[in-house]
Design a protein around this motif. Sequence first.
Motif, PDB file in Angstrom:
ATOM      1  N   TYR A  17      36.208  49.568  38.009  1.00  0.00           N
ATOM      2  CA  TYR A  17      35.466  48.329  37.776  1.00  0.00           C
ATOM      3  C   TYR A  17      35.501  47.955  36.295  1.00  0.00           C
ATOM      4  CZ  TYR A  17      31.681  44.923  37.833  1.00  0.00           C
ATOM      5  OH  TYR A  17      30.944  43.777  37.702  1.00  0.00           O
ATOM      6  N   THR A  20      39.159  46.885  35.261  1.00  0.00           N
ATOM      7  CA  THR A  20      39.534  45.564  35.761  1.00  0.00           C
ATOM      8  C   THR A  20      38.659  44.466  35.154  1.00  0.00           C
ATOM      9  OG1 THR A  20      38.172  45.920  37.727  1.00  0.00           O
ATOM     10  CG2 THR A  20      40.534  46.340  37.935  1.00  0.00           C
ATOM     11  N   HIS A  24      40.279  41.407  33.257  1.00  0.00           N
ATOM     12  CA  HIS A  24      39.932  40.066  33.739  1.00  0.00           C
ATOM     13  C   HIS A  24      39.397  39.209  32.609  1.00  0.00           C
ATOM     14  CE1 HIS A  24      37.675  37.095  36.238  1.00  0.00           C
ATOM     15  NE2 HIS A  24      38.721  37.250  37.020  1.00  0.00           N
ATOM     16  N   ASN A  53      44.876  32.273  46.146  1.00  0.00           N
ATOM     17  CA  ASN A  53      45.009  33.395  45.232  1.00  0.00           C
ATOM     18  C   ASN A  53      44.168  34.554  45.757  1.00  0.00           C
ATOM     19  OD1 ASN A  53      45.341  35.119  43.126  1.00  0.00           O
ATOM     20  ND2 ASN A  53      44.831  33.634  41.550  1.00  0.00           N
ATOM     21  N   ALA A  54      44.763  35.388  46.581  1.00  0.00           N
ATOM     22  CA  ALA A  54      44.018  36.406  47.324  1.00  0.00           C
ATOM     23  C   ALA A  54      43.538  37.560  46.452  1.00  0.00           C
ATOM     24  CB  ALA A  54      44.887  36.949  48.456  1.00  0.00           C
ATOM     25  N   LEU A  55      44.032  37.723  45.250  1.00  0.00           N
ATOM     26  CA  LEU A  55      43.585  38.823  44.399  1.00  0.00           C
ATOM     27  C   LEU A  55      42.554  38.383  43.375  1.00  0.00           C
ATOM     28  CD1 LEU A  55      43.778  41.741  43.442  1.00  0.00           C
ATOM     29  CD2 LEU A  55      45.622  41.046  41.937  1.00  0.00           C
ATOM     30  N   MET A  56      42.795  37.300  42.704  1.00  0.00           N
ATOM     31  CA  MET A  56      41.912  36.906  41.603  1.00  0.00           C
ATOM     32  C   MET A  56      40.577  36.344  42.085  1.00  0.00           C
ATOM     33  SD  MET A  56      43.531  38.082  39.218  1.00  0.00           S
ATOM     34  CE  MET A  56      42.439  37.659  37.912  1.00  0.00           C
ATOM     35  N   ASP A  57      40.544  35.696  43.227  1.00  0.00           N
ATOM     36  CA  ASP A  57      39.274  35.156  43.728  1.00  0.00           C
ATOM     37  C   ASP A  57      38.256  36.254  44.022  1.00  0.00           C
ATOM     38  OD1 ASP A  57      40.188  32.628  43.414  1.00  0.00           O
ATOM     39  OD2 ASP A  57      40.466  32.208  45.534  1.00  0.00           O
ATOM     40  N   PRO A  58      38.626  37.323  44.739  1.00  0.00           N
ATOM     41  CA  PRO A  58      37.641  38.397  44.937  1.00  0.00           C
ATOM     42  C   PRO A  58      37.208  39.049  43.634  1.00  0.00           C
ATOM     43  CG  PRO A  58      39.410  38.608  46.516  1.00  0.00           C
ATOM     44  CD  PRO A  58      39.816  37.551  45.556  1.00  0.00           C
ATOM     45  N   LEU A  59      38.120  39.179  42.675  1.00  0.00           N
ATOM     46  CA  LEU A  59      37.734  39.751  41.379  1.00  0.00           C
ATOM     47  C   LEU A  59      36.768  38.832  40.650  1.00  0.00           C
ATOM     48  CD1 LEU A  59      41.058  41.273  40.032  1.00  0.00           C
ATOM     49  CD2 LEU A  59      39.077  42.469  40.956  1.00  0.00           C
ATOM     50  N   PHE A  71      34.122  44.879  50.402  1.00  0.00           N
ATOM     51  CA  PHE A  71      35.159  43.955  50.833  1.00  0.00           C
ATOM     52  C   PHE A  71      35.640  44.320  52.221  1.00  0.00           C
ATOM     53  CE2 PHE A  71      35.327  43.866  46.220  1.00  0.00           C
ATOM     54  CZ  PHE A  71      35.336  42.506  45.970  1.00  0.00           C
ATOM     55  N   ALA A  73      38.966  44.478  54.912  1.00  0.00           N
ATOM     56  CA  ALA A  73      40.425  44.548  54.971  1.00  0.00           C
ATOM     57  C   ALA A  73      40.828  44.768  56.426  1.00  0.00           C
ATOM     58  CB  ALA A  73      40.943  45.679  54.096  1.00  0.00           C
TER      59      ALA A  73
END
Length: 103
Positions: A17, A20, A24, A53-59, A71, A73
């Motif tokens: 966390y 990232t 970020h 944008n499946a990676l940056m939106d959750p971040l 999350f 999956a």
Amino acid sequence: MGVKANFRWHFIYSILYVWTFIAHRLYYRRITVVGLEKIPADTPVIYAPNHQNALMDPLAVAFAARRQLAFLARADIFQKPAVARLLNMLQILKFLPLNPFVI
């Protein structure tokens, strides 16, 4: 009358966390969060970002929420035990669709 979600922060989850979060913030220098005061702090909330944008939106949601998130999956990626342990450690839950032909 809310239900409090109790997730244990895993040590490796905390390290990832922080790493990232720093990456970020280096990439996105300025972040504006609108309506954060409307989100209740003492009850569970479902965040549903809907963007390509499946990676940056959750971040972005994870860092703006300022709470630990879980999350979802696809269930088929949990088939290998080593991968399943890693995903469970990261608080990623299995998503089982109602229709088994939809994945």
